[in-house]
Scaffold this motif. Structure first.
Motif, PDB file in Angstrom:
ATOM      1  N   ASP A  31      -4.522   0.978 -11.854  1.00  0.00           N
ATOM      2  CA  ASP A  31      -5.338   2.194 -11.827  1.00  0.00           C
ATOM      3  C   ASP A  31      -6.402   2.156 -12.914  1.00  0.00           C
ATOM      4  N   TYR A  34     -15.602   5.808  -1.485  1.00  0.00           N
ATOM      5  CA  TYR A  34     -15.061   6.338  -0.231  1.00  0.00           C
ATOM      6  C   TYR A  34     -15.543   5.513   0.960  1.00  0.00           C
ATOM      7  N   ASN A  93      -4.555   1.496  -6.425  1.00  0.00           N
ATOM      8  CA  ASN A  93      -4.161   2.793  -5.870  1.00  0.00           C
ATOM      9  C   ASN A  93      -5.298   3.799  -5.879  1.00  0.00           C
ATOM     10  N   THR A  94      -6.086   3.823  -6.976  1.00  0.00           N
ATOM     11  CA  THR A  94      -7.138   4.830  -7.093  1.00  0.00           C
ATOM     12  C   THR A  94      -8.180   4.678  -5.996  1.00  0.00           C
ATOM     13  N   ARG A 130      -7.697   6.563   1.942  1.00  0.00           N
ATOM     14  CA  ARG A 130      -6.692   7.336   2.680  1.00  0.00           C
ATOM     15  C   ARG A 130      -7.183   8.764   2.906  1.00  0.00           C
ATOM     16  N   LEU A 131      -7.855   9.330   1.886  1.00  0.00           N
ATOM     17  CA  LEU A 131      -8.443  10.668   2.047  1.00  0.00           C
ATOM     18  C   LEU A 131      -9.521  10.635   3.133  1.00  0.00           C
ATOM     19  N   ARG A 172      -7.572   2.942  -3.043  1.00  0.00           N
ATOM     20  CA  ARG A 172      -6.870   3.091  -1.763  1.00  0.00           C
ATOM     21  C   ARG A 172      -6.687   4.563  -1.410  1.00  0.00           C
ATOM     22  N   GLU A 173      -6.407   5.391  -2.414  1.00  0.00           N
ATOM     23  CA  GLU A 173      -6.216   6.816  -2.142  1.00  0.00           C
ATOM     24  C   GLU A 173      -7.496   7.463  -1.620  1.00  0.00           C
ATOM     25  N   LYS A 174      -8.652   6.986  -2.098  1.00  0.00           N
ATOM     26  CA  LYS A 174      -9.927   7.526  -1.615  1.00  0.00           C
ATOM     27  C   LYS A 174     -10.133   7.190  -0.140  1.00  0.00           C
ATOM     28  N   ARG A 201       0.806  -1.218   0.000  1.00  0.00           N
ATOM     29  CA  ARG A 201       0.000   0.000   0.000  1.00  0.00           C
ATOM     30  C   ARG A 201       0.842   1.272   0.000  1.00  0.00           C
ATOM     31  N   TYR A 202       2.145   1.117   0.169  1.00  0.00           N
ATOM     32  CA  TYR A 202       3.017   2.287   0.216  1.00  0.00           C
ATOM     33  C   TYR A 202       3.632   2.625  -1.137  1.00  0.00           C
ATOM     34  N   GLY A 206     -12.644  14.572  -2.825  1.00  0.00           N
ATOM     35  CA  GLY A 206     -12.006  13.736  -3.838  1.00  0.00           C
ATOM     36  C   GLY A 206     -12.432  14.053  -5.251  1.00  0.00           C
TER      37      GLY A 206
END
Length: 581
Positions: free
Chosen positions: A115, A548, A135-136, A142-143, A138-140, A42-43, A540
């Motif tokens: 992605d 989300y 990633n797309t 994370r936000l 996971r980033e949501k 995830r990093y 987002g």
């Protein structure tokens, strides 16, 4: 720890170090003598490399066995990459494999974990645990975490206390449909899942917790759409010894903090607008103020001119689409067809073009002189090059229709930039709305909302004119939060229940606990709740809240991953005293 670093850690300063990574195989590239592997967690992603004749043969053989999404542990030496990749943070280095252990092999996933995936919505929801590796997505999440963390940090500095309230509560008749839960220990009786913690947070105010908040799960059995799920999350807040102004200032502060912390944006001044003005100027109680195009009412200039449609209308109203006079007749016909769609429901549309040469051309020229059209253009404050679009009908209906047209024109003209944020307070809602079907008044917000003090004398004589001490926060045309100053005195709460059609016995059965609490020294209090999922999707830049939420439901309210809701066996039904036959 099985690893010394994550797949997003390694940089040039780690060159020549021995490290161990763990993760999932994103892809492999075998060029014969050289084999590259992209390892992901995830990093980030780190490139691994093995070379025939350099890397031990058993290691090369094991690397060639790797498939997509295999879980592996790899040790080796960090080296500088010959062909650097400036698109990823680890692009200056690669890891030469010296040891490799397959922790778990994997089946070929049903869609690409990238992605840009080849999986459709239903497929990705069925395998949501795989979709969450992208990633797309996971980033949501994370936000979402960042918004939650920033919310808690701000409210903690304002002396709020987070208190958890019950999830198994009592069903209430107001609001949306409840999800109900049968009680095994009390046959024939049911809990309800909370639509909000409303009464509990008011009881906390009676208890002396003068600043409460909770990031809380709520449930409503409603039809679903992009911004609605059967279970959703609220930032739920309540304060004692405050007035409306205190709430607006405090939670405007929260939103400013979130925009600054999460988006790096300093908000402009947050304007305020009455509900009456929002409906008159925008046809919506959640207007998008990123662009103008305010409504212009035209009754006095358009009626009694022989055009029967306008003459018979309760309201003739329009918008000015700046710079759109170049629209062809075909373009306007398409726009007319758009407003006639069932989703909008207009019967037609009148237009007036303000041509660049100063002439005015309309679809109703035979009814209106040049002087008439000029007066209308002046009312719109139109200039050469503008296009005026006009609808007519019943006040409430035509305002809703024109609101849809305004938003559509905003989209077509590129005026609704998701990266441009405009925040608005809408105030002074009607306290009540009359439902023709049930032939009774309903609370526009909820039955605990206080009337404006100056309107108290109208409750019995003119309930339609009573304004609520209520407020909504709107961002870019989306309601993200709403609340009110609460009723805190038993006589007024009883009067409100009576107005809503409750008998004294019904009010006591449903809310006796709250009215009883008011008799033990309830302070003046007020609160607000923000739609947490909606806030996250706005930050987002998305229309849908689904991505989300870690494990969302589809539009039918189903979790297709675990196949829920599902039937339960007869023995469980028997224990609950439920007979479905």
């Amino acid at each position: 720890m099985l690893r010394t670093h994550t797949c997003g850690d390694l940089r040039s300063e780690h060159i020549d170090q021995k490290v161990t990574l763990c993760g999932w195989v994103q892809k492999t590239r075998d060029k014969g003598g050289l084999i590259w592997v992209d390892l992901r967690d995830r990093y980030g992603i780190t490139q691994l490399i093995a070379e025939e004749g350099v890397t031990a043969e058993p290691i090369v053989k094991k690397v060639r066995e790797l498939g997509r999404e295999f879980v592996v542990k790899v040790s080796g030496t960090v080296k500088e990459r010959e062909a650097k990749n400036d698109k990823i943070p680890t692009g200056d280095i690669e890891l030469w494999i010296e040891e490799i252990e397959i922790l778990n092999p994997a089946k070929l996933p049903p869609f690409l974990i990238e992605d840009e995936t080849d999986g459709g919505d239903e497929l990705r929801m069925k395998y949501r645990y795989l979709d969450l590796r992208r990633n797309t997505v996971r980033e949501k999440l994370r936000l979402r975490h960042k918004v939650a963390s920033a919310t808690r940090n701000f409210l903690d500095t304002q002396d709020f206390i987070e208190v958890e309230t019950p999830v198994l509560i009592k069903s209430t008749p107001e609001g949306a449909r409840d999800f109900v839960v049968p009680s095994r220990m009390n046959p024939g009786e049911f809990y309800a899942l909370p639509q909000s913690p409303q009464t509990f947070k008011q009881l906390l105010m009676v208890s002396g917790f003068d600043r409460y908040y909770q990031i809380v799960k709520c449930f409503r059995d409603e039809d679903l759409r992009a911004d609605r799920q059967p279970e959703f999350t609220q930032i739920d807040c309540e304060m004692s010894f405050v007035e409306q102004e205190d709430i607006l200032n405090t939670f405007e502060g929260l939103i400013r903090h979130l925009f600054k912390t999460v988006k790096g944006i300093d908000l402009d001044t947050v304007p305020r607008m009455s509900y009456a003005d929002a409906m008159k100027l925008y046809g919506s109680d959640k207007p998008d103020i990123r662009f103008g195009m305010q409504f212009v009412e035209l009754n006095e200039l358009t009626q009694n001119k022989g055009f029967g449609i306008f003459d018979a209308a309760e309201l003739v109203v329009g918008i000015n689409a700046t710079g759109c006079a170049s629209y062809s007749r075909k373009d306007i016909d398409k726009l007319t067809d758009w407003v006639k769609r069932p989703q909008v429901g207009a019967k037609g549309m009148v237009y007036i073009k303000y041509n660049e040469d100063g002439s005015l051309k309309s679809s109703v020229d035979k009814f209106y002189s040049d002087e008439d059209k000029k007066a209308i253009a002046e009312k719109f404050d139109a200039k050469p090059g503008d296009l005026m679009l006009i609808l007519s009908g019943d006040i409430n209906t035509v305002r809703k229709q024109l609101n849809e047209l305004r938003l559509e024109m905003g989209n077509r003209l590129g005026l609704r930039n998701p990266d441009d944020y405009k925040v608005l307070w809408v105030l002074d809602f009607p306290l009540l709305e009359f439902d023709e079907e049930s032939n009774r008044w309903h609370a526009m917000h909820h039955p605990f909302t206080s009337p404006k003090p100056e309107d108290l004398d109208k409750i019995e004589s003119a309930p339609r004119e009573v304004r609520a001490n209520a407020y909504d926060m709107v961002i870019n045309g989306t309601e993200v939060g709403g609340g009110s100053v609460r009723i805190f005195e038993k006589p007024l709460q009883q009067q409100m229940f009576k107005l809503l059609g409750f008998t004294p016995e019904e009010a006591e059965a449903q809310f006796g606990f709250l009215m009883s609490a008011f008799e033990y020294g309830a302070p003046p209090h007020a609160g607000i709740a923000f739609g947490f999922d909606r806030l996250c999707s706005l930050f987002g830049g998305s229309d849908s809240i689904r991505d989300y939420i870690a494990f969302p439901k589809n539009n039918s309210g189903r979790d297709v991953m675990i196949d829920s809701p599902a039937s339960i066996d007869d023995e469980q039904l028997k224990e609950l005293g439920i007979d479905l036959k």
